[in-house]
Design a protein around this motif. Sequence first.
Motif, PDB file in Angstrom:
ATOM      1  N   SER A  85      51.093  78.669  23.035  1.00 44.95           N
ATOM      2  CA  SER A  85      50.015  77.734  23.541  1.00 44.95           C
ATOM      3  C   SER A  85      48.851  77.405  22.591  1.00 44.95           C
ATOM      4  N   VAL A  86      48.330  78.439  22.133  1.00 41.64           N
ATOM      5  CA  VAL A  86      47.196  78.475  21.326  1.00 41.64           C
ATOM      6  C   VAL A  86      47.587  77.843  19.955  1.00 41.64           C
ATOM      7  N   ALA A  87      48.551  78.224  19.247  1.00 42.81           N
ATOM      8  CA  ALA A  87      49.267  77.624  18.099  1.00 42.81           C
ATOM      9  C   ALA A  87      49.241  75.920  18.266  1.00 42.81           C
ATOM     10  N   ALA A  88      50.017  75.809  19.218  1.00 41.77           N
ATOM     11  CA  ALA A  88      50.167  74.301  19.691  1.00 41.77           C
ATOM     12  C   ALA A  88      48.867  73.684  19.782  1.00 41.77           C
ATOM     13  N   ILE A  89      47.996  74.034  20.657  1.00 39.13           N
ATOM     14  CA  ILE A  89      46.669  73.256  20.751  1.00 39.13           C
ATOM     15  C   ILE A  89      45.856  72.924  19.278  1.00 39.13           C
ATOM     16  N   SER A  90      45.882  74.338  18.504  1.00 37.38           N
ATOM     17  CA  SER A  90      45.462  74.234  16.940  1.00 37.38           C
ATOM     18  C   SER A  90      45.898  73.545  16.150  1.00 37.38           C
ATOM     19  N   ARG A  91      47.444  73.241  16.355  1.00 33.82           N
ATOM     20  CA  ARG A  91      48.310  72.244  15.557  1.00 33.82           C
ATOM     21  C   ARG A  91      47.791  70.981  15.885  1.00 33.82           C
ATOM     22  N   HIS A  92      47.570  70.636  17.081  1.00 36.64           N
ATOM     23  CA  HIS A  92      47.216  69.252  17.435  1.00 36.64           C
ATOM     24  C   HIS A  92      45.647  69.014  17.069  1.00 36.64           C
ATOM     25  N   GLY A  93      44.969  69.761  16.497  1.00 31.14           N
ATOM     26  CA  GLY A  93      43.628  69.409  16.472  1.00 31.14           C
ATOM     27  C   GLY A  93      42.677  70.028  17.339  1.00 31.14           C
ATOM     28  N   GLY A  94      43.104  70.777  18.464  1.00 28.58           N
ATOM     29  CA  GLY A  94      41.970  71.186  19.648  1.00 28.58           C
ATOM     30  C   GLY A  94      41.643  72.507  19.419  1.00 28.58           C
ATOM     31  N   THR A  95      40.664  73.036  20.076  1.00 28.72           N
ATOM     32  CA  THR A  95      40.259  74.184  20.421  1.00 28.72           C
ATOM     33  C   THR A  95      40.813  74.890  21.705  1.00 28.72           C
ATOM     34  N   PRO A  96      41.292  75.872  21.700  1.00 27.19           N
ATOM     35  CA  PRO A  96      41.888  76.701  22.959  1.00 27.19           C
ATOM     36  C   PRO A  96      40.691  77.372  23.829  1.00 27.19           C
ATOM     37  N   ALA A  97      40.845  77.521  25.028  1.00 23.12           N
ATOM     38  CA  ALA A  97      39.672  77.916  25.968  1.00 23.12           C
ATOM     39  C   ALA A  97      40.679  78.861  26.785  1.00 23.12           C
ATOM     40  N   LEU A  98      40.457  80.279  26.858  1.00 27.50           N
ATOM     41  CA  LEU A  98      41.268  81.063  27.481  1.00 27.50           C
ATOM     42  C   LEU A  98      40.495  81.096  28.980  1.00 27.50           C
ATOM     43  N   LEU A  99      41.469  80.675  29.878  1.00 27.12           N
ATOM     44  CA  LEU A  99      40.904  80.445  31.245  1.00 27.12           C
ATOM     45  C   LEU A  99      41.220  81.858  31.837  1.00 27.12           C
ATOM     46  N   PRO A 100      40.469  82.232  33.128  1.00 24.19           N
ATOM     47  CA  PRO A 100      41.119  83.287  33.924  1.00 24.19           C
ATOM     48  C   PRO A 100      42.347  83.021  34.495  1.00 24.19           C
ATOM     49  N   SER A 101      42.981  84.176  34.675  1.00 18.25           N
ATOM     50  CA  SER A 101      44.499  84.106  35.517  1.00 18.25           C
ATOM     51  C   SER A 101      44.605  85.566  36.002  1.00 18.25           C
ATOM     52  N   PRO A 102      45.691  85.488  36.947  1.00 21.59           N
ATOM     53  CA  PRO A 102      45.853  86.724  37.644  1.00 21.59           C
ATOM     54  C   PRO A 102      46.357  87.820  36.582  1.00 21.59           C
TER      55      PRO A 102
END
Length: 294
Positions: A85-102
């Motif tokens: 997911s991180v790599a895909a967002i970066s590849r499309h020009g975005g910045t990943p934001a790590l959300l809380p999760s269980p």
Amino acid sequence: MLLPFLADGEPDWDGFAHLLGQVVDAGLTPLLNAGPGAGDLLDASTRAEVIATVGAALGGRSFVAGVRAEDGADGGFDPSRLAGSVAAISRHGGTPALLPSPTLSTLDPDEAIGLLAWMGEWCSRLIAVDLPAERWPGGRAWGMDAFTALLEQDTCVGLVDGSWNRQVEWDRIRRRDDLRPDFALYSANALGIDQIMYGADHALDLAAAVPDAIADRDEAWAREDPDVIDRNDALQALATFIFRPPFGAARHALARTLFLRGWLAHDGVHHALPRRPESDDDLLLPALDRLGLL
């Protein structure tokens, strides 16, 4: 940004594209897959389609998108899914934001910091997200020690502060200013949407429905226009009404606001989210009229 849903339960991609255009035209940076009914309820393929759609539409312009630490088929944390997911967002020009999760909530602060450092192997910049457990499944609050550790992570360039606590935000602003002034603090405080006046940027869910009014408020503050106070008060009244408990229903209130503005042809949201009563229109309409949005 809001991902609207049609009556058959499928995402309304045409409506989403229209909303994306409104956010970009207002000069704001889109934040995707990050709110209730998005990062927590969408399946991985739909989240990926959101990223691909926005990446193609923006043509290299920046956006931010939520990612989640999730369990794999064996019931344990699946790092490969997060890395993808991180790599895909970066590849499309975005910045990943790590959300809380269980899954993320099972890690102690040092382990969570280590996870962020590891994510930096798959992107050049990322953002952490602070959201309390009472408003988000698996919510995590980054305490001051953990926040200070975030400031030492070169790849981590900002924090979305969802504490809804002014004092917590101000303490972080002071610590940021002392240690790393270029680190961005994005206030998600629906009960105090004026944090740009105290040194924060913003990541306001309210902007999903009124990006033009938020941008006008920001610009008025930047040019020291005294009318900014009245504008901010009107926006705060709208935010306080939309984001009253139960918080999960706020997503529908945003969709309803977009419908009343004529920006959506319906007020559909993910089927798992609660809805507000239509009697809310009796207060939403005067609030939008006060802002000159009708």
